[in-house]
Design an enzyme around this catalytic site. Structure first.
Site, short mmCIF file in Angstrom:
data_model
loop_
_atom_site.label_atom_id
_atom_site.label_comp_id
_atom_site.label_asym_id
_atom_site.label_seq_id
_atom_site.Cartn_x
_atom_site.Cartn_y
_atom_site.Cartn_z
N ARG A 15 0.85 -1.19 0.00
CA ARG A 15 0.00 0.00 0.00
C ARG A 15 0.89 1.25 0.00
NH1 ARG A 15 -3.62 -1.38 5.16
NH2 ARG A 15 -1.62 -2.25 5.76
N LYS A 75 2.34 2.12 7.21
CA LYS A 75 2.84 1.36 8.36
C LYS A 75 3.73 2.20 9.26
CE LYS A 75 1.40 -2.82 8.29
NZ LYS A 75 0.29 -3.14 9.19
N TYR A 94 -0.41 4.40 10.53
CA TYR A 94 -0.69 3.42 11.58
C TYR A 94 0.57 3.31 12.44
CZ TYR A 94 -4.84 1.56 9.14
OH TYR A 94 -6.07 1.40 8.55
N HIS A 96 0.45 1.62 16.03
CA HIS A 96 0.33 0.44 16.91
C HIS A 96 1.46 0.41 17.94
CE1 HIS A 96 -3.09 -1.22 14.83
NE2 HIS A 96 -2.49 -1.02 13.68
N GLU A 118 -4.97 4.37 13.91
CA GLU A 118 -5.84 3.44 14.63
C GLU A 118 -6.45 4.02 15.89
OE1 GLU A 118 -2.57 3.13 14.40
OE2 GLU A 118 -1.72 2.78 16.37
N SER A 134 -11.33 -3.19 7.78
CA SER A 134 -12.27 -4.25 8.17
C SER A 134 -13.20 -4.57 7.02
CB SER A 134 -13.09 -3.82 9.39
OG SER A 134 -12.29 -3.82 10.53
N ASP A 198 -23.97 -12.86 16.93
CA ASP A 198 -23.36 -11.74 17.64
C ASP A 198 -23.92 -11.74 19.06
OD1 ASP A 198 -21.91 -8.90 16.35
OD2 ASP A 198 -22.57 -8.89 18.43
N VAL A 239 -14.95 -11.58 15.53
CA VAL A 239 -15.33 -11.07 16.85
C VAL A 239 -14.33 -10.02 17.32
CG1 VAL A 239 -15.38 -11.81 19.27
CG2 VAL A 239 -16.43 -13.24 17.52
N VAL A 267 -10.50 -13.91 10.81
CA VAL A 267 -10.08 -12.53 10.54
C VAL A 267 -9.60 -11.87 11.83
CG1 VAL A 267 -10.78 -10.33 9.51
CG2 VAL A 267 -11.82 -12.44 8.70
N ASP A 270 -5.59 -11.06 14.25
CA ASP A 270 -4.65 -9.97 14.61
C ASP A 270 -4.83 -9.52 16.06
OD1 ASP A 270 -7.15 -8.83 14.07
OD2 ASP A 270 -6.26 -6.94 13.43
N ARG A 280 -1.53 -20.20 15.09
CA ARG A 280 -0.46 -19.35 14.56
C ARG A 280 -1.05 -18.31 13.60
NH1 ARG A 280 1.08 -24.44 10.75
NH2 ARG A 280 0.14 -25.51 12.48
N ASN A 301 -2.65 -9.79 8.00
CA ASN A 301 -2.84 -8.54 7.23
C ASN A 301 -3.51 -8.85 5.89
OD1 ASN A 301 -0.58 -9.88 6.26
ND2 ASN A 301 0.32 -8.01 5.43
P1 NAD Z 1 -16.30 -4.53 15.25
O1 NAD Z 1 -16.10 -3.97 16.58
O2 NAD Z 1 -16.92 -3.70 14.16
O3 NAD Z 1 -17.19 -5.88 15.35
C1 NAD Z 1 -16.96 -6.87 16.29
C2 NAD Z 1 -18.29 -7.55 16.59
O4 NAD Z 1 -18.02 -8.67 17.42
C3 NAD Z 1 -19.29 -6.66 17.34
O5 NAD Z 1 -20.51 -6.58 16.63
C4 NAD Z 1 -19.45 -7.37 18.69
O6 NAD Z 1 -20.76 -7.26 19.24
C5 NAD Z 1 -19.14 -8.80 18.27
N1 NAD Z 1 -18.81 -9.71 19.36
C6 NAD Z 1 -18.12 -9.50 20.51
N2 NAD Z 1 -18.04 -10.63 21.24
C7 NAD Z 1 -18.69 -11.59 20.54
C8 NAD Z 1 -18.96 -12.96 20.76
N3 NAD Z 1 -18.56 -13.58 21.87
N4 NAD Z 1 -19.66 -13.64 19.81
C9 NAD Z 1 -20.08 -13.02 18.69
N5 NAD Z 1 -19.87 -11.73 18.44
C10 NAD Z 1 -19.19 -11.02 19.35
O7 NAD Z 1 -14.87 -5.08 14.77
P2 NAD Z 1 -14.43 -5.37 13.26
O8 NAD Z 1 -13.97 -4.12 12.63
O9 NAD Z 1 -15.49 -6.15 12.59
O10 NAD Z 1 -13.13 -6.27 13.49
C11 NAD Z 1 -13.23 -7.65 13.84
C12 NAD Z 1 -11.82 -8.21 13.98
O11 NAD Z 1 -11.19 -8.28 12.69
C13 NAD Z 1 -10.88 -7.36 14.84
O12 NAD Z 1 -10.10 -8.21 15.63
C14 NAD Z 1 -10.02 -6.66 13.81
O13 NAD Z 1 -8.76 -6.27 14.35
C15 NAD Z 1 -9.88 -7.76 12.81
N6 NAD Z 1 -9.35 -7.37 11.50
C16 NAD Z 1 -8.41 -8.21 10.96
C17 NAD Z 1 -7.88 -7.98 9.72
C18 NAD Z 1 -6.90 -8.97 9.14
O14 NAD Z 1 -6.27 -8.66 8.14
N7 NAD Z 1 -6.77 -10.16 9.71
C19 NAD Z 1 -8.27 -6.84 8.98
C20 NAD Z 1 -9.23 -5.99 9.54
C21 NAD Z 1 -9.77 -6.26 10.81
#
Ligand code: NAD
Length: 364
Positions: A15, A75, A94, A96, A118, A134, A198, A239, A267, A270, A280, A301
């Protein structure tokens, strides 16, 4: 203001902090943009496109850092970039910082004004500079899952949407926030059978309203998750509990009950991950592994796989803030904009964010 856009040097990071459209907007507003040569290539933007938009191309990162009053990146700076930072320079990227004491110290020592994407936070507690990523990851989760369900990738050999006369795949999405709702959108669009869980009743009501009869909404609890996961062809972990480690809502025992060749995409990896057997974090060049006969995908990522889309999504969100800082200066912009003020992590040698200070046992 003079704005610098260096090339990202972190591994797999394609990016760029500003696309040509952003340069065009900044130059038209009277600012100067210096771009390190080929900084946009990973996202498919040539130096020529930047030049046409009004950027001045410089050969090295050093020249960009030397001239710029504000550095706009994606980054956090890596070790080799620490010495390029200059006193009073604005760093918008970002960061972090919480788990990264070395970087925190480097930024304090450099006396920069560090505003982290962030931690920019709107009054409704949403994070406008994280949301676009997201959105990308949620949509990509279904695309990746569909690909892994193909036989040649070790999957069950199913088409997500089925065909006429053949049942579509069952997709279970745990967490219906930013990632979850985007996963639902794509899964529904492809014709899958979708269950979304949820813990927020209000969120489930919203999802039920907008998707009508096309998704089943379920309260998230151990019982419902176990039942849904056992029948699923594809499970998405989405979640998040802000500020806390993600709970392992899918246990290893639940994974053992799944069909061979089913797929898990975590997802939330992270933030520690929502699936217990996902032991892992994987990378884009080796993204999945098989455990208990089930495919596990846990790339930390995911937006990095689609840098062109991700750059545009991210910079659509960052550009209004960049323009504000450029025209008012960091101090005035933060005074006027509370969301941006929350983004401030370090200010000219002082740590200004409580969560990072607490994580590192430092004063702020
Ligand atoms: P968000 O806060 O918009 O949504 C999270 C949802 O999880 C909420 O609606 C909440 O009510 C729900 N939740 C909480 N506990 C729960 C449970 N026990 N059961 C079911 N639902 C539950 O967050 P988001 O933006 O959707 O991000 C979700 C995750 O994805 C985060 O950890 C974020 O860091 C991660 N993410 C990862 C990547 C990647 O590349 N891997 C990229 C973007 C975001």
């Amino acid at each position: 203001m003079i704005i610098g856009i260096p090339k990202e040097i972190k591994i797999y990071e394609n990016r760029v902090g500003m696309p040509p459209a952003g340069v065009d907007a900044l130059v038209k507003a009277g600012h100067t943009c210096y771009l390190e040569q080929s900084a946009g290539l990973g996202s498919g933007f040539t130096d020529e496109e930047y030049r046409e938009a009004g950027a001045v191309i410089l050969e090295t990162a050093q020249e960009v850092y030397e001239r710029a009053e504000m550095i706009v990146k994606v980054k956090e700076p890596l070790k080799s970039e620490y010495s390029l930072l200059r006193e009073n320079q604005i760093l918008f990227t970002y960061l972090h910082l919480a788990p990264n004491q070395e970087l925190t110290e480097a930024l304090l020592e450099a006396k920069v004004v560090g505003i982290a994407y962030e931690t920019v936070e709107l009054s409704n507690k949403s994070l406008p500079l994280l949301a676009p990523m997201s959105e990308v990851a949620g949509r990509m989760a279904i695309q990746v899952g569909a690909h892994l369900l193909e036989k040649t990738n070790g999957g069950r050999g199913m088409l997500l949407g089925g065909v006429s006369g053949v049942e579509p795949a069952k997709v279970v999405i745990i967490g219906g926030g930013n990632v979850g709702i985007n996963a639902v959108k794509i899964a529904v669009g492809l014709g899958a059978q979708v269950i979304v869980l949820d813990i927020s009743g209000a969120r489930l009501a919203y999802l039920d309203d907008i998707f009508g009869g096309r998704v089943v909404t379920l309260m998230s609890n151990n019982y419902n998750i176990a039942k849904a996961v056992r029948r699923a062809d594809l499970v998405i972990g989405a979640v998040l509990i802000p500020g806390a480690r993600t709970p392992k809502v899918v246990t290893e025992e639940m994974v053992k009950t799944m069909k061979p060749g089913a797929v898990l995409v975590d997802v939330a990896i992270d933030q520690g991950g929502a699936i217990e057997s996902m032991d892992r974090v994987t990378s884009l060049d080796d993204p999945y592994f098989v455990k208990h006969g089930v495919i596990h995908y846990s790339v930390g990522n995911m937006p990095g796989a689609v840098p062109r889309t991700s750059t545009m999504a991210l910079t659509n969100a960052t550009l209004p803030y960049v323009l504000k800082i450029a025209s008012l200066g960091a101090e005035k912009a933060m005074m006027e904009d509370e969301a941006l003020r929350k983004g401030l992590n370090v200010y000219k040698g002082k740590l200004t964010i409580k969560t990072v200070a607490e994580a590192q046992g430092l004063e702020h």
